[in-house]
Write a protein that holds these residues in place. Structure first.
Motif, PDB file in Angstrom:
ATOM      1  N   CYS A  29      40.886  44.957  36.114  1.00 48.05           N
ATOM      2  CA  CYS A  29      40.729  44.000  37.221  1.00 48.05           C
ATOM      3  C   CYS A  29      40.850  42.560  36.708  1.00 48.05           C
ATOM      4  O   CYS A  29      39.868  41.811  36.698  1.00 48.05           O
ATOM      5  CB  CYS A  29      39.403  44.217  37.937  1.00 48.05           C
ATOM      6  SG  CYS A  29      37.955  44.375  36.853  1.00 48.05           S
ATOM      7  N   PRO A  30      42.044  42.164  36.273  1.00 44.39           N
ATOM      8  CA  PRO A  30      42.237  40.811  35.730  1.00 44.39           C
ATOM      9  C   PRO A  30      41.993  39.699  36.750  1.00 44.39           C
ATOM     10  O   PRO A  30      41.505  38.628  36.403  1.00 44.39           O
ATOM     11  CB  PRO A  30      43.691  40.828  35.260  1.00 44.39           C
ATOM     12  CG  PRO A  30      44.346  41.915  36.056  1.00 44.39           C
ATOM     13  CD  PRO A  30      43.290  42.952  36.261  1.00 44.39           C
ATOM     14  N   GLU A  31      42.346  39.953  38.028  1.00 41.29           N
ATOM     15  CA  GLU A  31      42.157  38.921  39.047  1.00 41.29           C
ATOM     16  C   GLU A  31      40.677  38.659  39.296  1.00 41.29           C
ATOM     17  O   GLU A  31      40.255  37.509  39.462  1.00 41.29           O
ATOM     18  CB  GLU A  31      42.845  39.337  40.348  1.00 41.29           C
ATOM     19  CG  GLU A  31      44.366  39.412  40.237  1.00 41.29           C
ATOM     20  CD  GLU A  31      45.018  39.830  41.545  1.00 41.29           C
ATOM     21  OE1 GLU A  31      44.275  40.068  42.520  1.00 41.29           O
ATOM     22  OE2 GLU A  31      46.256  39.889  41.593  1.00 41.29           O
ATOM     23  N   SER A  32      39.866  39.723  39.317  1.00 40.74           N
ATOM     24  CA  SER A  32      38.429  39.555  39.513  1.00 40.74           C
ATOM     25  C   SER A  32      37.805  38.798  38.348  1.00 40.74           C
ATOM     26  O   SER A  32      36.932  37.937  38.543  1.00 40.74           O
ATOM     27  CB  SER A  32      37.754  40.926  39.665  1.00 40.74           C
ATOM     28  OG  SER A  32      38.236  41.604  40.795  1.00 40.74           O
TER      29      SER A  32
ATOM     30  N   GLN B  10      38.845  44.089  31.505  1.00 35.34           N
ATOM     31  CA  GLN B  10      39.838  43.019  31.519  1.00 35.34           C
ATOM     32  C   GLN B  10      41.232  43.500  31.900  1.00 35.34           C
ATOM     33  O   GLN B  10      42.018  42.739  32.481  1.00 35.34           O
ATOM     34  CB  GLN B  10      39.879  42.339  30.149  1.00 35.34           C
ATOM     35  CG  GLN B  10      40.186  43.258  28.974  1.00 35.34           C
ATOM     36  CD  GLN B  10      40.047  42.542  27.643  1.00 35.34           C
ATOM     37  OE1 GLN B  10      40.127  41.317  27.574  1.00 35.34           O
ATOM     38  NE2 GLN B  10      39.814  43.287  26.582  1.00 35.34           N
ATOM     39  N   ASP B  11      41.561  44.750  31.626  1.00 37.03           N
ATOM     40  CA  ASP B  11      42.876  45.280  32.010  1.00 37.03           C
ATOM     41  C   ASP B  11      42.874  45.870  33.417  1.00 37.03           C
ATOM     42  O   ASP B  11      43.881  45.825  34.123  1.00 37.03           O
ATOM     43  CB  ASP B  11      43.322  46.356  31.013  1.00 37.03           C
ATOM     44  CG  ASP B  11      43.571  45.787  29.629  1.00 37.03           C
ATOM     45  OD1 ASP B  11      43.966  44.603  29.542  1.00 37.03           O
ATOM     46  OD2 ASP B  11      43.357  46.510  28.641  1.00 37.03           O
TER      47      ASP B  11
ATOM     48  N   ASP C  63      29.988  37.768  41.360  1.00 35.82           N
ATOM     49  CA  ASP C  63      31.295  38.189  40.830  1.00 35.82           C
ATOM     50  C   ASP C  63      31.129  39.216  39.716  1.00 35.82           C
ATOM     51  O   ASP C  63      31.820  40.242  39.685  1.00 35.82           O
ATOM     52  CB  ASP C  63      32.066  36.974  40.294  1.00 35.82           C
ATOM     53  CG  ASP C  63      32.511  36.023  41.382  1.00 35.82           C
ATOM     54  OD1 ASP C  63      32.478  36.428  42.567  1.00 35.82           O
ATOM     55  OD2 ASP C  63      32.857  34.872  41.057  1.00 35.82           O
TER      56      ASP C  63
ATOM     57  N   GLN D 200      39.376  36.652  36.460  1.00 39.99           N
ATOM     58  CA  GLN D 200      39.831  35.268  36.546  1.00 39.99           C
ATOM     59  C   GLN D 200      38.968  34.477  37.536  1.00 39.99           C
ATOM     60  O   GLN D 200      38.592  33.329  37.268  1.00 39.99           O
ATOM     61  CB  GLN D 200      41.296  35.224  36.979  1.00 39.99           C
ATOM     62  CG  GLN D 200      41.884  33.817  36.999  1.00 39.99           C
ATOM     63  CD  GLN D 200      43.353  33.813  37.387  1.00 39.99           C
ATOM     64  OE1 GLN D 200      43.912  34.833  37.754  1.00 39.99           O
ATOM     65  NE2 GLN D 200      43.982  32.654  37.301  1.00 39.99           N
ATOM     66  N   GLN D 201      38.627  35.101  38.666  1.00 38.81           N
ATOM     67  CA  GLN D 201      37.749  34.444  39.636  1.00 38.81           C
ATOM     68  C   GLN D 201      36.367  34.214  39.042  1.00 38.81           C
ATOM     69  O   GLN D 201      35.743  33.168  39.255  1.00 38.81           O
ATOM     70  CB  GLN D 201      37.643  35.307  40.899  1.00 38.81           C
ATOM     71  CG  GLN D 201      36.784  34.692  42.001  1.00 38.81           C
ATOM     72  CD  GLN D 201      37.357  33.390  42.520  1.00 38.81           C
ATOM     73  OE1 GLN D 201      38.559  33.296  42.805  1.00 38.81           O
ATOM     74  NE2 GLN D 201      36.523  32.361  42.635  1.00 38.81           N
TER      75      GLN D 201
END
Length: 431
Positions: free
Chosen positions: A255-258, A252-253, A423, A260-261
């Motif tokens: 790759c937050p954008e991945s 979670q720290d 994902d 979120q997707q």
């Protein structure tokens, strides 16, 4: 007590999985530490799952509950007289002395170092008792090979009857490495070992930051491990699901954008399922090619043969089960609900079996009464298994009906599911 714990746990939980159970040494002194989220069920689960018997430390106030007292004595629970409980006693002195004796004899002492049973998703601050017991015992030559072993207890729905449980055993850590430091500075070394125990527990417990995240990642993990191919499980194991969910949470720290997707795609897929009125398991089962052959016919015959006995089991258990179902809703703490349900059913069902035995014995003789009392719990277990099979079969049939009615719009739904799996696997590959 081990036999009783195994019976109770196997009935309450639909499945129990043990991960890395070989890490627990077969012999030698061990201080076992575990997270504590499910009341007395945590202790019963450890008794049932581990290949060595743990002697637990438990707060002395538990012994004041008369229904619990004989089970605590039978289990050999070591009472701890805590100052916060405002009870008279020597507090930790006798408990520590008993623990040291057990460890010198090569036994295993089990401690819940959080000190409380809770409903939080993460570990609570640890007490120093486990570290002190381990360090003091390791200072004795008879227990110099003492190790600490952390165990993570994970439940998919801890208070629900016929849910699943997972026992994750960590690597043993030798306590002798702190012996010299303990002789120089006891207080600082106790803190250091407590921090190490916390780190051990964190390695065997999923690193979720909230219950919302835990729930969401668990469902996503189930999509990843459940597949449409016939060689993939339609009911994924809890260990595989927890492993995937924990690995996703650990990112979670990084790759937050991945992530979120991933959550956005999962929300889209959830909306699809809600509109269709079906579950992911139904969609996957309906997408497979099912052949009706001898195994299916054999299962149907077994169900028909079990039906009369299951009907008797339902008749015997329906009233006490409904009583315990209502009583089990009262505790605010979810972990205590499981304890109330488990022990309450044990007492109430045992009383029911005794009544059945007496009534049948008066009508048909003592041997018939004894047979009826012994057969009642077996019939009850058949009832539970039959209901589970029927519900599962009904869910599959309903899934086929929905898929047949909406076949023309299933393409986008399956594409959205594939996006979630893609994902998640992409994030896992980045580790």
């Amino acid at each position: 007590m081990t036999a009783l714990a195994r019976v109770l746990i196997r009935i309450f939980f639909r499945s129990i999985e043990i991960e890395d159970g070989e890490h627990l040494p077969d012999a030698g002194p061990v201080v076992l530490v575990a997270n504590h989220t499910n009341g007395l069920v945590d202790g019963l689960l450890l008794m049932a799952a581990l290949h060595r018997y743990p002697r637990f430390l438990g707060k002395s106030t538990l012994f004041k509950f008369l229904p619990l007292w004989p089970f605590l004595k039978l289990a050999g629970v070591i009472p701890v007289y805590r100052s916060i409980d405002a009870v008279t006693g020597d507090h930790n002195v006798s408990a520590f002395a008993t623990s040291h004796t057990l460890l010198r004899d090569g036994g295993m002492v089990a401690v819940f170092p959080e000190g409380i049973s809770h409903d939080e998703v993460s570990l609570q601050p640890l007490k120093t008792g486990a570290a002190r017991i381990a360090l003091e015992a390791a200072d004795d030559a008879a227990a110099e090979d003492l190790v600490t072993v952390a165990v993570g207890l994970v439940y998919d729905a801890k208070a629900r009857f016929r849910s699943r449980a997972l026992v994750r055993v960590g690597q043993p850590v030798k306590v002798a490495q702190w012996a010299e430091a303990y002789r120089r500075d006891e207080r600082a070394t106790v803190r250091a070992v407590t921090e190490d125990v916390a780190a051990q527990l964190e390695r065997v417990n999923p690193p979720f930051s909230s219950w919302a995240q835990a729930t969401q990642l668990s469902w996503i993990a189930e999509l990843v491990v459940r597949g449409p191919r016939e060689d993939q499980p339609d009911d994924p194991g809890l260990a595989d699901r927890v492993d995937v969910a924990a690995r996703l949470a650990a990112r979670q720290d990084a790759c937050p954008e991945s992530l979120q997707q991933l959550f956005m795609d999962f929300a889209t897929y959830e909306r699809d399922l809600e509109l269709l009125g079906m579950s992911d398991a139904q969609l996957v089962a309906g997408s497979r090619r099912h052949r009706v052959g001898l195994p299916a016919m054999w299962s149907a015959l077994k169900l028909l043969a079990a039906l009369p006995f299951a009907a008797i089991g339902a008749l015997v258990h329906v009233i006490p089960f409904q009583i315990m179902k209502q009583i089990g809703k009262r505790p605010a703490n979810e972990g205590i609900r499981a304890t109330v349900k488990l022990l309450g059913c044990l007492v109430l069902f045992a009383a029911t079996y005794a009544v059945v035995g007496v009534l049948v014995g008066r009508a048909y003789g003592a041997w018939a009464g004894l047979g009826a009392a012994l057969a009642a719990p077996l019939c009850g277990y058949l009832t539970v298994r039959l209901v589970e099979r029927v519900r599962r079969f009904g869910g599959v049939v309903e899934g086929f009906r929905i898929i047949k009615a909406h076949r023309n719009i299933l393409g986008p739904v399956k594409a959205h599911r594939a996006a979630v799996v893609r994902d998640a696997r992409s994030i896992l590959r980045q580790q």
